[in-house]
Write a protein that holds these residues in place. Structure first.
Motif, PDB file in Angstrom:
ATOM      1  N   ILE A 151      49.590  -5.749  72.407  1.00 38.91           N
ATOM      2  CA  ILE A 151      48.446  -4.827  72.429  1.00 38.91           C
ATOM      3  C   ILE A 151      48.285  -4.118  71.094  1.00 38.91           C
ATOM      4  CG2 ILE A 151      47.578  -2.699  73.471  1.00 38.91           C
ATOM      5  CD1 ILE A 151      48.787  -3.610  76.111  1.00 38.91           C
ATOM      6  N   VAL A 152      49.394  -3.623  70.528  1.00 37.02           N
ATOM      7  CA  VAL A 152      49.328  -2.951  69.225  1.00 37.02           C
ATOM      8  C   VAL A 152      48.863  -3.927  68.149  1.00 37.02           C
ATOM      9  CG1 VAL A 152      50.697  -1.807  67.441  1.00 37.02           C
ATOM     10  CG2 VAL A 152      51.059  -1.233  69.839  1.00 37.02           C
ATOM     11  N   GLY A 153      49.323  -5.176  68.231  1.00 34.79           N
ATOM     12  CA  GLY A 153      48.903  -6.167  67.247  1.00 34.79           C
ATOM     13  C   GLY A 153      47.415  -6.441  67.278  1.00 34.79           C
ATOM     14  N   PHE A 154      46.847  -6.596  68.460  1.00 29.15           N
ATOM     15  CA  PHE A 154      45.407  -6.853  68.561  1.00 29.15           C
ATOM     16  C   PHE A 154      44.595  -5.601  68.204  1.00 29.15           C
ATOM     17  CE2 PHE A 154      46.394 -10.632  71.290  1.00 29.15           C
ATOM     18  CZ  PHE A 154      45.695 -11.543  70.519  1.00 29.15           C
ATOM     19  N   LEU A 155      45.079  -4.421  68.565  1.00 29.19           N
ATOM     20  CA  LEU A 155      44.373  -3.202  68.172  1.00 29.19           C
ATOM     21  C   LEU A 155      44.368  -3.045  66.649  1.00 29.19           C
ATOM     22  CD1 LEU A 155      45.535  -0.578  70.841  1.00 29.19           C
ATOM     23  CD2 LEU A 155      43.325  -1.712  70.664  1.00 29.19           C
ATOM     24  N   THR A 156      45.452  -3.438  66.003  1.00 30.72           N
ATOM     25  CA  THR A 156      45.486  -3.402  64.536  1.00 30.72           C
ATOM     26  C   THR A 156      44.389  -4.265  63.940  1.00 30.72           C
ATOM     27  OG1 THR A 156      47.889  -3.087  64.636  1.00 30.72           O
ATOM     28  CG2 THR A 156      46.956  -3.789  62.534  1.00 30.72           C
ATOM     29  N   TYR A 157      44.111  -5.383  64.572  1.00 33.62           N
ATOM     30  CA  TYR A 157      43.076  -6.297  64.069  1.00 33.62           C
ATOM     31  C   TYR A 157      41.675  -5.756  64.322  1.00 33.62           C
ATOM     32  CZ  TYR A 157      40.229 -10.515  63.652  1.00 33.62           C
ATOM     33  OH  TYR A 157      39.269 -11.412  63.301  1.00 33.62           O
ATOM     34  N   PHE A 158      41.400  -5.324  65.539  1.00 31.94           N
ATOM     35  CA  PHE A 158      40.031  -4.978  65.909  1.00 31.94           C
ATOM     36  C   PHE A 158      39.596  -3.608  65.388  1.00 31.94           C
ATOM     37  CE2 PHE A 158      40.860  -8.171  69.281  1.00 31.94           C
ATOM     38  CZ  PHE A 158      39.777  -8.990  69.025  1.00 31.94           C
ATOM     39  N   LEU A 159      40.507  -2.663  65.279  1.00 31.83           N
ATOM     40  CA  LEU A 159      40.122  -1.318  64.874  1.00 31.83           C
ATOM     41  C   LEU A 159      39.901  -1.197  63.363  1.00 31.83           C
ATOM     42  CD1 LEU A 159      42.394   0.907  67.141  1.00 31.83           C
ATOM     43  CD2 LEU A 159      40.005   0.286  67.464  1.00 31.83           C
ATOM     44  N   PHE A 170      34.679   0.450  68.953  1.00 34.69           N
ATOM     45  CA  PHE A 170      35.592   0.863  70.019  1.00 34.69           C
ATOM     46  C   PHE A 170      35.476  -0.035  71.244  1.00 34.69           C
ATOM     47  CE2 PHE A 170      35.864   3.312  73.991  1.00 34.69           C
ATOM     48  CZ  PHE A 170      37.165   3.760  73.934  1.00 34.69           C
ATOM     49  N   ALA A 171      34.310  -0.684  71.430  1.00 32.82           N
ATOM     50  CA  ALA A 171      34.009  -1.359  72.692  1.00 32.82           C
ATOM     51  C   ALA A 171      34.951  -2.533  72.969  1.00 32.82           C
ATOM     52  CB  ALA A 171      32.549  -1.824  72.701  1.00 32.82           C
ATOM     53  N   LEU A 172      35.064  -3.465  72.033  1.00 33.05           N
ATOM     54  CA  LEU A 172      35.815  -4.695  72.303  1.00 33.05           C
ATOM     55  C   LEU A 172      37.296  -4.441  72.576  1.00 33.05           C
ATOM     56  CD1 LEU A 172      36.003  -7.718  72.588  1.00 33.05           C
ATOM     57  CD2 LEU A 172      36.159  -7.910  70.098  1.00 33.05           C
ATOM     58  N   PRO A 173      38.028  -3.726  71.700  1.00 30.30           N
ATOM     59  CA  PRO A 173      39.460  -3.522  72.014  1.00 30.30           C
ATOM     60  C   PRO A 173      39.676  -2.730  73.294  1.00 30.30           C
ATOM     61  CG  PRO A 173      38.806  -2.206  70.114  1.00 30.30           C
ATOM     62  CD  PRO A 173      37.687  -3.143  70.393  1.00 30.30           C
TER      63      PRO A 173
END
Length: 438
Positions: A129-137, A57-60
């Motif tokens: 934002i949604v694109g990067f959250l898809t990657y990190f989560l 959870f930390a990075l995103p």
């Protein structure tokens, strides 16, 4: 097979094993199956007294915090009075003639062009934002594909709006002007601002291209399983194999290596470039917006500032902007928060440093909330001020909407930081020592 006959705990994980697949697949390069990493148990007190393991959870969420702090800094810089060295108290409202407010143009440019760019920025930033959250989560395959599709839809909408703005701007860029204060009485000429409009048009085209490419890359790589964070341990690898089993490939196809890595890098670069141009679009949008005609109240007792060569003058002169106290508190909150997030990206594992970062995040959140209280007080004071019906014989309106947006952003930033502290340092702290990584 040996895998079916032997117990997993008795097998030698150092030897390569070929599992399933047609006979041709047996000639492919096979890597050994590695066992799980050593688990750190609850009784390993020495390790957990000195180290801290951050959650996924930390990075995103820190990236979200950094984005909120950046928006708050931009709003503060935009709405301050004076400069960094010499600031003076302003009144958080601006005064505009109703004939200007009802006009379809703003500083010579159509208002619908401004609205198109606002929509493109909102949809594009949300898509990134949604694109990067898809990657990190690293969500499950079905959720990942849905989020990738949502990110692509938002980015494509931003691209379409940017190209429409590009077409309108090409036809109207020569009309962009900036008129000085009291130009109607002094006879001063309006300055040509077509060069700013041309820069905005170029950014429109850049956003239209990069957002379209980024959206297509996100949805394609999400569907093919490339757009996700690499597994961090043996458990992640096994979970990926259960959810998305590897497809058998012929030996000739095994030559292609690092395909997933290259696709991740290209998708991340496309999203970052789209975000960069979206920020440039927002900056130029606000520059053109600030060229609009506004009115100034002079010789009024309710004026709290003086825009002149002497910043300490007490002559009544109402200038749109925040009081210096509010501005400086907001700058302090942003400085503490941004520096802490950037320092947190460094590979510190010490528990004491993690607690220090938590304290600094709390200070930034507290300062944002203090600024929120100060701004609410000033806005209530402004609401009690009399707004004249006419100025120099023309009807006028008093507007406070941009300053309300800054106040709302302060509350959101404080809330985002507090959520990070609760999840990472309260709920996450209970899991320290129980699992290797979570």
């Amino acid at each position: 097979s040996d895998l079916q006959k032997q117990d997993l705990g008795e097998m030698d994980y150092s030897e390569p094993i070929v599992v399933g697949g047609p006979p041709l697949a047996a000639t492919s390069v096979v890597e050994p199956i590695m066992g799980p990493p050593p688990v750190i148990y609850d009784d390993d007190d020495d390790y957990w007294e000195e180290n801290w393991v951050y959650s996924r959870f930390a990075l995103p969420w820190l990236l979200v915090c950094l984005a909120c702090l950046g928006v708050l800094f931009f709003l503060t810089f935009w709405q301050q009075t004076g400069n960094i060295k010499n600031q003076w108290d302003g009144v958080p409202r601006y005064i505009v003639r109703k004939v200007i407010e009802d006009d379809d143009d703003e500083a010579g440019m159509p208002k619908n062009l401004r609205n198109l760019r606002i929509g493109a920025v909102f949809a594009g930033v949300l898509g990134v934002i949604v694109g990067f959250l898809t990657y990190f989560l690293r969500p499950k395959p079905g959720i990942r594909k849905g989020l990738g599709a949502l990110s692509a839809v938002l980015l494509i909408i931003a691209a379409v709006l940017a190209w429409i703005a590009f077409g309108i701007g090409i036809d109207k860029y020569q009309d962009a002007v900036q008129c000085p204060d009291f130009y109607r009485f002094t006879g001063a000429s309006c300055r040509d601002r077509s060069y700013v409009a041309v820069a905005a048009i170029a950014v429109d085209a850049a956003v239209g291209l990069t957002a379209l490419v980024a959206g297509l890359m996100v949805v394609i790589n999400s569907l093919k399983g490339h757009w996700k964070l690499a597994p961090r341990d043996w458990y992640d690898e096994q979970a990926d194999l259960r959810q998305e089993p590897l497809k058998d490939r012929r030996p000739a196809e095994m030559i292609m290596r690092n395909v997933s890595f290259v696709r991740k890098v290209l998708t991340a670069l496309a999203l970052g470039l789209a975000l960069l141009f979206l920020i440039a679009m927002l900056v130029l949008l606000l520059i053109l917006h600030e060229d609009r005609e506004t009115e100034i109240l002079r010789n009024r007792v309710r004026g709290r500032s003086h825009r002149g060569f002497n910043p300490y003058s007490t002559e009544p002169y109402e200038h749109a902007g925040w009081p210096t106290t509010n501005t400086r508190i907001r700058y302090a909150a942003v400085a503490v928060g941004v520096l802490t997030v950037l320092m947190n990206f460094l590979p510190f594992r010490a528990r004491a440093i993690a607690i220090l970062f938590a304290f600094l995040y709390f200070c930034s959140a507290a300062l944002c909330m203090i600024a929120f209280g100060f701004d609410i007080h000033v806005l209530r004071w402004v609401g009690k001020l009399h707004c004249p019906d006419t100025l120099y014989g023309e009807p006028i309106d008093c507007r406070i909407a941009p300053y309300v947006a800054t106040t709302v952003m302060e509350f959101i930033t404080s809330l985002v930081l507090i959520v990070y502290l609760i999840v990472e340092f309260t709920l996450g702290a209970k899991r320290q020592g129980k699992v290797f990584e979570y």
